[in-house]
Design an enzyme around this catalytic site. Sequence first.
Site, short mmCIF file in Angstrom:
data_model
loop_
_atom_site.label_atom_id
_atom_site.label_comp_id
_atom_site.label_asym_id
_atom_site.label_seq_id
_atom_site.Cartn_x
_atom_site.Cartn_y
_atom_site.Cartn_z
N HIS A 170 23.52 -37.38 17.22
CA HIS A 170 23.85 -38.89 18.07
C HIS A 170 23.34 -39.70 16.96
O HIS A 170 22.84 -40.72 17.43
CB HIS A 170 22.88 -38.59 19.41
N LYS A 211 7.96 -33.76 16.09
CA LYS A 211 7.30 -33.80 17.11
C LYS A 211 6.06 -33.64 17.11
O LYS A 211 5.16 -34.10 17.76
CB LYS A 211 8.12 -32.86 18.13
N ASP A 268 23.95 -43.24 17.90
CA ASP A 268 22.97 -43.86 18.99
C ASP A 268 21.63 -44.44 18.36
O ASP A 268 21.09 -45.30 18.70
CB ASP A 268 22.58 -42.77 20.10
N SER A 298 16.86 -37.18 27.04
CA SER A 298 16.68 -36.48 25.93
C SER A 298 17.74 -37.44 24.78
O SER A 298 18.82 -37.83 25.28
CB SER A 298 17.00 -35.17 25.43
N THR A 320 11.72 -40.89 25.09
CA THR A 320 12.93 -39.89 25.27
C THR A 320 12.39 -38.67 25.84
O THR A 320 11.17 -38.52 25.81
CB THR A 320 13.62 -39.70 23.95
N GLY A 321 13.41 -37.97 26.39
CA GLY A 321 12.91 -36.60 27.31
C GLY A 321 11.93 -35.69 26.89
O GLY A 321 10.61 -35.54 27.21
N THR A 322 12.26 -35.20 25.63
CA THR A 322 11.43 -34.17 25.33
C THR A 322 10.09 -34.66 24.39
O THR A 322 9.02 -34.04 24.67
CB THR A 322 12.19 -33.22 23.93
N THR A 323 10.16 -35.78 23.55
CA THR A 323 9.20 -36.46 23.07
C THR A 323 7.84 -36.73 24.26
O THR A 323 6.74 -36.33 24.18
CB THR A 323 9.35 -37.65 22.55
N ARG A 359 19.48 -51.17 15.18
CA ARG A 359 20.24 -52.29 15.01
C ARG A 359 19.63 -53.36 16.26
O ARG A 359 19.28 -54.47 15.93
CB ARG A 359 21.68 -52.24 15.19
N ASP A 381 13.70 -37.86 11.50
CA ASP A 381 13.68 -36.96 10.66
C ASP A 381 14.86 -37.42 9.64
O ASP A 381 16.18 -37.26 9.71
CB ASP A 381 14.38 -35.70 11.31
N HIS A 439 12.13 -36.98 16.43
CA HIS A 439 13.12 -35.79 16.23
C HIS A 439 12.40 -34.76 16.03
O HIS A 439 11.15 -34.64 16.04
CB HIS A 439 13.90 -36.26 15.04
#
Length: 140
Positions: free
Chosen positions: A88, A13, A91, A55, A35-38, A97, A81, A9
């Site tokens: 989201h 980052k 998600d 993302s 994920t996209g930004t990470t 899970r 975080d 998150h």
Amino acid sequence: MLKIAFIAHDRKKDEIVNFVLAYEHVFVGHELFSTGTTGQRIMDVTSLKIHRYMSGPLGGDQQIGAMVAQDELDLIIFLRDPLMAQPHEPDITALLRLCDVYGIPVATNIATAEVLVKAIDRGDFAWRELVHKYKPGVDE
Ligand SMILES: O=C(CO)COP(=O)(O)O
């Protein structure tokens, strides 16, 4: 070679970037996803090649969850975080899970991530490669 995913998150980052940078020598031998930004942030400062999904808020956690459901991921470093609500959230819960459903190791804070990376380095997850080798087809 393990399949490893990185997710963090926004306020985590810098932490994941510094972590992956410190252990680049361990991660370089594996197949990496994010994920996209990470993933972009990590690739900006390392020479690692990472397959980036969407993302998180746009479906990236779900895409990584789909990999888990298809037994295509071995381990996740997901620095969440805990002090900030995420749009989201469902998600995120769904991904965690699925990790529990399939017994996929997932670190949600840096202390556990340290333990996992040392285990990767020692070869503690080599059994995952055996699982892949003898994996029956979905129809069997
Ligand atoms: O929101 C995330 C995980 O829930 C992370 O997504 P980004 O890596 O695109 O910021």
